[in-house]
Each structure stands twice: as structure tokens, then as C-alpha cells.
Design an enzyme around this catalytic site. Structure first.
Site: not given
Ligand code: ZN
Length: 208
Positions: A147, A149, A154
Site C-alpha cells: 500500500h 505510495k 536520483d
């Protein structure tokens, strides 16, 4: 030349090399580390000029133009990636975010995507398009949802928050996204991505 003189010269050369490296590193670093908080939803506005800034013809789409909002800021952060993007996201169906990632891939930037197996199969998921373009995708297929996000750009810039990379999240939901280059915050996310990336290596799963 005596042994001591040689040692002094050697140490001097090492010190000079370190100073040059330090100066180069400081020049590469922006003066101020990025830190930004974005809230959603945002009004719908065109971000074409950010995704394809080299386009010669002005965009003729019906959306409003010249608007800076949370979504345009997010797209700018993604498009500023210069070497690698590690994306760990539960649901990815936003076509503009997908296009931004595909542009990075076409520039030769190393993109890795880790996503939830179940949600990669829903209608509108962009995961299949990313795979077809040659982007490395791995699926978390354990019974509970992956779940997260977050994205690490870089290896030093973290983009994280409540928002899935979907149209609904951007245009309808109340969501937050935090962007930071604070090393103590970025490092655990790099480690978490690497842990999940290795845990979901198809070759290892096949052996298991
Ligand atoms: Zn437009």
C-alpha cells in the site's frame, strides 16, 4: 628525495584530490535541499509544457494553461529526475504521470516500478504500458496489499504521501504529498524499496 618528503608529497596529492572532489560535490548540490508539501485535489490544468517542453507548437488542448498548482509541481519534480527513479505505488492509473515516467525512461533514466499485483490488473492501470516500454516492473503478490505510495528520485529526493498515482487521487481526493531531500528521511525509503525489490525478484520467487 627522502622517504619523508615522498610521504608529504603523497599526502598532499591525496588531500588535493579530496578537496577537488569536495568542491565538485558541493557544486553539484543545490544550495538549498528541496522540501515541499503539496495538497490535492487540484484544479484541472494542462501540464503538457512540462512533460514535453521541447514541443514547437503551442498546446491546443481544452484545459486551462499557465496554471501552477500541486499537480504541476509534482510533474516538475518527476521531470527533473536526472539519473534514477524508484517508484513504489499501490495503484498507478494516471495517464499524465505515466507519460512523465515514460519520458524519463526514453531519456535513459533508470526507472524501477514496484506495485501491487492485484491493482496492476484493474482497468486503466498504466503498469502494462510501462512494462511494454521496457521499464522494470515487479509485483508484490502477498495476500496483504503493498500500500506504499512513494518514489525516490536520483537516490536523494523522496516523494511520499497519501496519494496513489491515479486521476481520482489528483482531481477528487483530499491527499498530501511530501517532497524532501533530508537524508535521514530518504535513507529508510531507499532501504525499504530495495528490500521489497529483492523480495519480489521473479527469479527468487520461482526458486522458492
Ligand atoms: Zn494543453
Amino acid at each position: 628525495m627522502s622517504v619523508w618528503a615522498l610521504k608529504v608529497v603523497g599526502l598532499g596529492a591525496v588531500a588535493l584530490t579530496l578537496i577537488v572532489e569536495l568542491v565538485c560535490w558541493l557544486r553539484r548540490r543545490p544550495d538549498t535541499p528541496v522540501k515541499e508539501v503539496l495538497f490535492f485535489p487540484t484544479e484541472v490544468a494542462c501540464v503538457e509544457h512540462i512533460i514535453t517542453p521541447t514541443s514547437l507548437s503551442p498546446c491546443s488542448c481544452p484545459l486551462r494553461h499557465g496554471i501552477e498548482n500541486s499537480f504541476s509541481r509534482l510533474i516538475r519534480h518527476i521531470m527533473s529526475v536526472s539519473s534514477s527513479l524508484d517508484l513504489c505505488v499501490f495503484s498507478f492509473s494516471n495517464t499524465l504521470l505515466s507519460r512523465a515516467v515514460l519520458v524519463l525512461h526514453s531519456r535513459g533514466i533508470a526507472v524501477r516500478v514496484l506495485t501491487d499485483k492485484d491493482y496492476s490488473l484493474i482497468t486503466g492501470s498504466q503498469i502494462g504500458f510501462l512494462r511494454k516500454a521496457g521499464i522494470c516492473v515487479r509485483y508484490d503478490s502477498v495476500a496483504v496489499h503493498m500500500h506504499h505510495k512513494f518514489a525516490v528520485a536520483d537516490g536523494r529526493r523522496l516523494i511520499t504521501g497519501s496519494m496513489n498515482w491515479t486521476l481520482t487521487a489528483v482531481q477528487n481526493n483530499k491527499e498530501n504529498v511530501l517532497i524532501t531531500e533530508e537524508p535521514d528521511l530518504v535513507r529508510p525509503f531507499i532501504q525499504e524499496f530495495q528490500r521489497l525489490w529483492e523480495a519480489n525478484d521473479p527469479a527468487q520467487l520461482a526458486i522458492a
